[in-house]
Design a protein around this motif. Structure first.
Motif, PDB file in Angstrom:
ATOM      1  N   VAL B  29      24.675  38.857  32.594  1.00 55.61           N
ATOM      2  CA  VAL B  29      23.239  38.046  32.492  1.00 55.61           C
ATOM      3  C   VAL B  29      22.965  38.063  31.066  1.00 55.61           C
ATOM      4  O   VAL B  29      22.455  36.979  30.588  1.00 55.61           O
ATOM      5  CB  VAL B  29      22.508  38.724  33.427  1.00 55.61           C
ATOM      6  CG1 VAL B  29      20.861  38.204  33.265  1.00 55.61           C
ATOM      7  CG2 VAL B  29      22.720  38.422  34.885  1.00 55.61           C
ATOM      8  N   ALA B  30      23.052  39.413  30.405  1.00 54.68           N
ATOM      9  CA  ALA B  30      22.649  39.374  28.990  1.00 54.68           C
ATOM     10  C   ALA B  30      23.359  38.215  28.116  1.00 54.68           C
ATOM     11  O   ALA B  30      22.637  37.651  27.197  1.00 54.68           O
ATOM     12  CB  ALA B  30      22.458  40.666  28.610  1.00 54.68           C
ATOM     13  N   LEU B  31      24.534  38.389  28.281  1.00 62.14           N
ATOM     14  CA  LEU B  31      25.476  37.488  27.361  1.00 62.14           C
ATOM     15  C   LEU B  31      25.091  36.022  27.658  1.00 62.14           C
ATOM     16  O   LEU B  31      25.080  35.328  26.657  1.00 62.14           O
ATOM     17  CB  LEU B  31      26.955  37.728  27.789  1.00 62.14           C
ATOM     18  CG  LEU B  31      27.761  38.694  26.789  1.00 62.14           C
ATOM     19  CD1 LEU B  31      28.947  38.806  27.304  1.00 62.14           C
ATOM     20  CD2 LEU B  31      27.501  38.175  25.462  1.00 62.14           C
ATOM     21  N   ALA B  32      24.643  35.727  28.967  1.00 62.24           N
ATOM     22  CA  ALA B  32      24.283  34.189  29.290  1.00 62.24           C
ATOM     23  C   ALA B  32      23.288  33.920  28.369  1.00 62.24           C
ATOM     24  O   ALA B  32      23.147  32.976  27.844  1.00 62.24           O
ATOM     25  CB  ALA B  32      24.151  34.053  30.724  1.00 62.24           C
ATOM     26  N   GLY B  33      22.115  34.907  28.322  1.00 63.53           N
ATOM     27  CA  GLY B  33      21.138  34.725  27.522  1.00 63.53           C
ATOM     28  C   GLY B  33      21.245  34.273  25.968  1.00 63.53           C
ATOM     29  O   GLY B  33      20.700  33.407  25.234  1.00 63.53           O
ATOM     30  N   ALA B  34      22.349  35.197  25.418  1.00 63.53           N
ATOM     31  CA  ALA B  34      22.475  35.331  24.098  1.00 63.53           C
ATOM     32  C   ALA B  34      23.402  33.938  23.739  1.00 63.53           C
ATOM     33  O   ALA B  34      22.928  33.278  22.588  1.00 63.53           O
ATOM     34  CB  ALA B  34      23.531  36.604  23.645  1.00 63.53           C
ATOM     35  N   VAL B  35      24.350  33.412  24.618  1.00 65.63           N
ATOM     36  CA  VAL B  35      24.995  32.391  24.388  1.00 65.63           C
ATOM     37  C   VAL B  35      24.295  31.009  24.495  1.00 65.63           C
ATOM     38  O   VAL B  35      23.852  30.146  23.498  1.00 65.63           O
ATOM     39  CB  VAL B  35      25.975  31.958  25.506  1.00 65.63           C
ATOM     40  CG1 VAL B  35      26.686  30.605  25.372  1.00 65.63           C
ATOM     41  CG2 VAL B  35      26.919  33.083  25.391  1.00 65.63           C
ATOM     42  N   ALA B  36      22.968  31.098  25.270  1.00 69.41           N
ATOM     43  CA  ALA B  36      21.971  29.804  25.161  1.00 69.41           C
ATOM     44  C   ALA B  36      21.198  30.016  24.144  1.00 69.41           C
ATOM     45  O   ALA B  36      21.040  29.002  23.260  1.00 69.41           O
ATOM     46  CB  ALA B  36      20.920  30.089  26.597  1.00 69.41           C
ATOM     47  N   ALA B  37      20.794  31.275  23.426  1.00 65.44           N
ATOM     48  CA  ALA B  37      20.009  31.189  22.369  1.00 65.44           C
ATOM     49  C   ALA B  37      20.822  30.515  21.140  1.00 65.44           C
ATOM     50  O   ALA B  37      20.554  29.799  20.070  1.00 65.44           O
ATOM     51  CB  ALA B  37      19.517  32.506  21.930  1.00 65.44           C
ATOM     52  N   LEU B  38      22.241  30.847  21.203  1.00 65.29           N
ATOM     53  CA  LEU B  38      23.015  30.684  20.329  1.00 65.29           C
ATOM     54  C   LEU B  38      23.440  29.183  20.178  1.00 65.29           C
ATOM     55  O   LEU B  38      23.182  28.415  19.017  1.00 65.29           O
ATOM     56  CB  LEU B  38      24.600  31.343  20.062  1.00 65.29           C
ATOM     57  CG  LEU B  38      25.565  31.325  19.119  1.00 65.29           C
ATOM     58  CD1 LEU B  38      24.927  31.829  17.982  1.00 65.29           C
ATOM     59  CD2 LEU B  38      26.947  31.544  19.595  1.00 65.29           C
ATOM     60  N   VAL B  39      23.699  28.484  21.177  1.00 61.89           N
ATOM     61  CA  VAL B  39      23.786  27.290  21.336  1.00 61.89           C
ATOM     62  C   VAL B  39      22.405  26.342  20.833  1.00 61.89           C
ATOM     63  O   VAL B  39      22.721  25.427  20.331  1.00 61.89           O
ATOM     64  CB  VAL B  39      24.094  26.649  22.967  1.00 61.89           C
ATOM     65  CG1 VAL B  39      23.967  25.156  22.919  1.00 61.89           C
ATOM     66  CG2 VAL B  39      25.533  27.000  23.246  1.00 61.89           C
ATOM     67  N   GLY B  40      21.433  27.048  21.264  1.00 57.19           N
ATOM     68  CA  GLY B  40      19.977  26.343  20.742  1.00 57.19           C
ATOM     69  C   GLY B  40      19.842  26.211  19.229  1.00 57.19           C
ATOM     70  O   GLY B  40      19.499  25.316  18.636  1.00 57.19           O
ATOM     71  N   SER B  41      20.302  27.560  18.586  1.00 58.06           N
ATOM     72  CA  SER B  41      20.207  27.777  17.081  1.00 58.06           C
ATOM     73  C   SER B  41      21.252  26.804  16.577  1.00 58.06           C
ATOM     74  O   SER B  41      20.745  26.030  15.512  1.00 58.06           O
ATOM     75  CB  SER B  41      20.737  29.167  16.840  1.00 58.06           C
ATOM     76  OG  SER B  41      19.825  30.000  17.358  1.00 58.06           O
TER      77      SER B  41
END
Lengths: 160, 125
Positions: B29-41
């Motif tokens: 779950v935490a990694l999914a959030g990090a990936v979403a933030a990375l793709v957004g950036s």
């Protein structure tokens, strides 16, 4: 009760947030929370030009679930759109509005912002239309119909 | 005696597997959030126009925030052995405040384009 709690929903929300943020739930926390729940809405009353009427909690709960699901789906769509190198067809869409309540419009702004791929650009002065920017615009009229059907109608049921 | 020992061993193993399963779930779950933030950036860097770029950070303010808050709430609930929901207030506050900046930025950009006579939608009136 009306005079003491002019905004009951806000008072309940403040009380719940206060208790969930306090490290221990004891008499002091409950008392302080109750004080905040009574004083804060009274002090901020001038900031709410129109009284908030919230009805139909079931409709509101279903709308929340709908928005979370739609947002997850849009997150995937926007992620793939951003990652793929092909050019995006972005554009503005004009959404004619039937809802007039400013509180409902505020929630609609939250929904549009919480759904990646759609961004709130402008609201007509008479609140009769909304301008949205859409990242990947494939079916403009379809999007307008979806927004009106999925979000605007429940919001009118809840707030008007 | 060996029966008791093996029962204890099996119980301990079961607990270990369960704890590892939860840890794995929280990590995903935490990694999914990090990936979403990375793709957004990444989108913020790579998209071409302002109106396209304004969409990218929404990934971080929705799934990015939700996932990391959910992972925090789950992990802290397990560690503290009590329901811990503070973290879930963060997405709620972000959802309330995010439209303010988006609307300000969008209105400013639309206004500038109209003043500059560039391609912009006509005012709604």
């Amino acid at each position: 009760v009306r005079r003491l709690l002019p905004a009951p929903v806000l008072s309940v929300a403040l009380f719940a947030v206060w208790l969930s943020l306090s490290p221990t739930v004891d008499a002091a926390a409950v008392l302080l929370g109750a004080l905040v729940a009574v004083v804060a809405p009274a002090l901020t009353a001038p900031l709410r030009p129109t009284p908030v009427h919230v009805r139909r909690p079931l409709v509101a709960a279903r709308l929340l679930g709908r928005v979370i699901l739609d947002s997850l789906r849009s997150n995937v769509a926007v992620s793939t759109a951003v990652s793929s190198r092909r050019a995006l067809r972005s554009g503005f869409v004009r959404v004619p509005l039937d809802v007039r309540d400013p509180n409902a419009l505020a929630v609609l702004a939250m929904i549009v912002t919480a759904t990646p791929g759609t961004a709130w650009a402008e609201l007509a002065h008479d609140r009769s239309a909304l301008l949205l920017h859409v990242l990947s615009l494939e079916d403009g009229p379809g999007l307008v119909a979806t927004i009106k059907q999925r979000y605007e109608r429940p919001l009118m049921e809840i707030f008007e | 005696m060996s029966d008791v020992a093996s029962a204890v061993l099996r119980l301990a193993l079961g607990c270990l597997v369960l704890a590892m399963g939860f840890a794995l779930l929280i990590a995903v779950v935490a990694l999914a959030g990090a990936v979403a933030a990375l793709v957004g950036s990444f989108g913020l860097l790579s998209l071409r126009s302002f109106f396209q770029r304004v969409h990218a950070p929404t990934l971080a303010s929705t799934v990015g925030t939700w996932s990391i808050a959910l992972a925090t709430a789950l992990q802290q609930s397990l560690v503290r052995d009590q329901v811990f929901v503070h973290a879930l207030l963060v997405p709620a506050f972000v959802a309330v405040t995010a439209p303010i900046t988006t609307i300000f930025l969008m209105r400013a950009a639309t206004f500038r384009r109209r003043v500059a006579g560039e391609d912009a939608p006509p005012p709604l009136g």
